[in-house]
Design a protein around this motif. Structure first.
Motif, PDB file in Angstrom:
ATOM      1  N   SER A 127      -2.126  -1.166  11.575  1.00 46.03           N
ATOM      2  CA  SER A 127      -2.194  -1.657  10.205  1.00 46.03           C
ATOM      3  C   SER A 127      -1.865  -0.538   9.230  1.00 46.03           C
ATOM      4  O   SER A 127      -2.296   0.611   9.410  1.00 46.03           O
ATOM      5  CB  SER A 127      -3.596  -2.199   9.911  1.00 46.03           C
ATOM      6  OG  SER A 127      -3.761  -2.424   8.523  1.00 46.03           O
ATOM      7  N   HIS A 128      -1.115  -0.881   8.180  1.00 46.01           N
ATOM      8  CA  HIS A 128      -0.804   0.085   7.132  1.00 46.01           C
ATOM      9  C   HIS A 128      -1.999   0.322   6.207  1.00 46.01           C
ATOM     10  O   HIS A 128      -1.923   1.174   5.312  1.00 46.01           O
ATOM     11  CB  HIS A 128       0.382  -0.404   6.299  1.00 46.01           C
ATOM     12  CG  HIS A 128       1.701  -0.229   6.973  1.00 46.01           C
ATOM     13  ND1 HIS A 128       2.107  -0.990   8.047  1.00 46.01           N
ATOM     14  CD2 HIS A 128       2.712   0.630   6.731  1.00 46.01           C
ATOM     15  CE1 HIS A 128       3.315  -0.612   8.434  1.00 46.01           C
ATOM     16  NE2 HIS A 128       3.702   0.370   7.654  1.00 46.01           N
ATOM     17  N   PHE A 129      -3.082  -0.407   6.425  1.00 47.78           N
ATOM     18  CA  PHE A 129      -4.254  -0.298   5.564  1.00 47.78           C
ATOM     19  C   PHE A 129      -5.372   0.521   6.195  1.00 47.78           C
ATOM     20  O   PHE A 129      -6.358   0.832   5.523  1.00 47.78           O
ATOM     21  CB  PHE A 129      -4.783  -1.696   5.239  1.00 47.78           C
ATOM     22  CG  PHE A 129      -3.755  -2.587   4.590  1.00 47.78           C
ATOM     23  CD1 PHE A 129      -3.539  -2.533   3.230  1.00 47.78           C
ATOM     24  CD2 PHE A 129      -2.994  -3.465   5.350  1.00 47.78           C
ATOM     25  CE1 PHE A 129      -2.588  -3.340   2.627  1.00 47.78           C
ATOM     26  CE2 PHE A 129      -2.040  -4.279   4.758  1.00 47.78           C
ATOM     27  CZ  PHE A 129      -1.833  -4.221   3.397  1.00 47.78           C
ATOM     28  N   TRP A 133      -5.026  -1.345  -3.323  1.00 48.68           N
ATOM     29  CA  TRP A 133      -4.504  -2.648  -2.892  1.00 48.68           C
ATOM     30  C   TRP A 133      -5.607  -3.707  -2.951  1.00 48.68           C
ATOM     31  O   TRP A 133      -5.381  -4.827  -3.410  1.00 48.68           O
ATOM     32  CB  TRP A 133      -3.948  -2.504  -1.482  1.00 48.68           C
ATOM     33  CG  TRP A 133      -3.284  -3.724  -0.918  1.00 48.68           C
ATOM     34  CD1 TRP A 133      -1.969  -4.068  -1.025  1.00 48.68           C
ATOM     35  CD2 TRP A 133      -3.897  -4.755  -0.132  1.00 48.68           C
ATOM     36  NE1 TRP A 133      -1.713  -5.242  -0.365  1.00 48.68           N
ATOM     37  CE2 TRP A 133      -2.887  -5.687   0.181  1.00 48.68           C
ATOM     38  CE3 TRP A 133      -5.190  -4.980   0.319  1.00 48.68           C
ATOM     39  CZ2 TRP A 133      -3.145  -6.825   0.944  1.00 48.68           C
ATOM     40  CZ3 TRP A 133      -5.450  -6.115   1.066  1.00 48.68           C
ATOM     41  CH2 TRP A 133      -4.433  -7.024   1.378  1.00 48.68           C
ATOM     42  N   SER A 193      -4.756   4.294  -1.126  1.00 45.93           N
ATOM     43  CA  SER A 193      -3.838   3.183  -1.353  1.00 45.93           C
ATOM     44  C   SER A 193      -4.460   1.848  -0.966  1.00 45.93           C
ATOM     45  O   SER A 193      -4.239   0.832  -1.631  1.00 45.93           O
ATOM     46  CB  SER A 193      -2.528   3.400  -0.586  1.00 45.93           C
ATOM     47  OG  SER A 193      -1.783   4.444  -1.161  1.00 45.93           O
ATOM     48  N   THR A 194      -5.226   1.836   0.111  1.00 48.36           N
ATOM     49  CA  THR A 194      -5.891   0.597   0.523  1.00 48.36           C
ATOM     50  C   THR A 194      -6.906   0.149  -0.517  1.00 48.36           C
ATOM     51  O   THR A 194      -7.013  -1.046  -0.828  1.00 48.36           O
ATOM     52  CB  THR A 194      -6.571   0.783   1.890  1.00 48.36           C
ATOM     53  OG1 THR A 194      -5.583   1.101   2.879  1.00 48.36           O
ATOM     54  CG2 THR A 194      -7.304  -0.481   2.315  1.00 48.36           C
ATOM     55  N   PRO A 214       0.848  -1.196   0.000  1.00 47.18           N
ATOM     56  CA  PRO A 214       0.000   0.000   0.000  1.00 47.18           C
ATOM     57  C   PRO A 214       0.882   1.245   0.000  1.00 47.18           C
ATOM     58  O   PRO A 214       1.481   1.594   1.017  1.00 47.18           O
ATOM     59  CB  PRO A 214      -0.795  -0.138   1.299  1.00 47.18           C
ATOM     60  CG  PRO A 214       0.101  -0.942   2.197  1.00 47.18           C
ATOM     61  CD  PRO A 214       0.866  -1.878   1.302  1.00 47.18           C
TER      62      PRO A 214
END
Length: 358
Positions: free
Chosen positions: A189-191, A213, A209-210, A123
């Motif tokens: 979480s990076h999401f 992804w 970005s999520t 992401p």
């Protein structure tokens, strides 16, 4: 679990932050190191940057075309390794985008960043922002974000899964990091935007970005459903895993060596922490993965594009002297040596080093 405040240093002008001013203990100044580098190294050439992007994309496309045309099991190991390696090269191009060293255009950096990262399930904005935190806090045990040491007491408190991923299966750790973060930090979480990795103003970036992804995951799911798991395994899963190994291997070796110091509290400041990295020689892979092993200059000056890093490194070596760290040891030997020797750091002390007593 650390509650220390993360440093939000302006990486384009690190000395604007008070934590970077206290540098009298070093025999050179940040300005002296920067002045040694030719000024053209700080100016991205957008056409040159795009040339690397299109060249990598063409090589990856060529590898897929060859695999489809040959379609023989003897060729697939060659295809897997070459394609996974090129995925890593693609990531490095996006790495420049994340630092703004691909071009001066924010929209172009974000576009190419997504085009290079989303196909390999990274992401872009989530990675870009947490990676910025790593650069702002390099060498700080309490606030660094990437491959920082675990203290002896933290090690004892880790569950077996955490120990397995961090110390034994570390070359496959990156996907877990994206979802869970690293040990001794608040789970994040990076999401998802609602955690302490990100600021509220960055919410839309994370959502963008999520969403991209998730579309990539959906596309891969469609491929598997339509053409079967073996097709997905041959043409994506194995190259992706090789990419993950490259990413974890290189980033681990950037910051893991028995003689690299780590700092706590007032003993840390940006300039000194940025020197807590080491250059590595990847042989024939140096040019393939865009000389990302020349890492000392990159940590000092993130605005230098990858194609100027070797020039910048040669310029700063005489100024840094013994503070410039480089290893010519074979990469896998360095990895296994560090994995064995660099387990934990002491719970106390403002300047500490890895040891292997756990």
């Amino acid at each position: 679990m650390s509650t220390t405040t993360v440093h939000r240093i302006n990486l384009d002008n690190p000395l604007s932050d008070n934590s970077s001013v206290s540098q009298t203990e070093l025999p050179f100044t940040f300005q002296q190191v920067k002045a040694a580098i030719p000024s053209e190294c700080f100016a991205p050439n957008v056409w040159r940057s795009l040339a690397y992007f299109f060249a990598d994309a063409a090589i990856i496309a060529g590898l897929y075309a060859a695999a489809i045309a040959i379609d023989a099991w003897w060729f697939y190991p060659i295809f897997w390794f070459a394609t996974g390696t090129m995925f890593w090269a693609f990531f490095v191009v996006g790495h420049d985008c994340g630092h703004g060293s691909f071009s001066r255009s924010k929209w172009l950096n974000n576009l190419i960043g997504h085009l290079t990262h989303i196909p390999i399930l990274v992401p872009y904005h989530g990675w870009r922002i947490s990676h910025r935190t790593h650069h702002q806090n390099t060498g700080n045990i309490d606030t660094d974000e990437s491959w920082y040491p675990v203290t002896a007491s933290e090690y004892k408190g880790m569950d077996w899964i955490g120990k397995l991923i961090r110390f034994d299966a570390l070359l496959f750790a990156y996907p877990f990091y994206l979802f869970k973060r690293s040990p001794a930090r608040t789970t994040a979480s990076h999401f998802m935007p609602n955690n302490d990795l990100f600021r509220e103003s960055e919410t839309n970036d994370i959502i963008t970005s999520t969403a991209c992804w998730l579309m990539m995951v959906g596309f891969l799911g469609w491929l598997g459903f339509t053409y079967g798991f073996l097709f997905l395994f041959k043409f994506y899963i194995v190259p992706y895993l090789i990419f993950v190994v490259w990413l974890d291997l290189v980033t681990y070796l950037h910051h893991t060596e028995a003689d690299i110091p780590w700092y706590r509290g007032k003993d840390w400041f940006f300039f000194k922490g940025a020197l807590s990295t080491i250059d590595r020689d990847y042989g024939i892979f140096n040019d393939i993965h865009h000389n990302i092993g020349t890492h000392v200059a990159h940590h000092l000056f993130i605005g230098i594009p990858h194609y100027y890093l070797k020039t910048a490194t040669e310029a700063i070596k005489p100024v840094l002297g013994d503070y410039y760290r480089v290893s010519s040891e074979p990469i896998w030997k360095s990895f296994f040596t560090s994995q064995k020797a660099c387990k934990v750091v002491p719970d106390e002390g403002t300047t500490v080093y890895y040891h292997n007593q756990v």
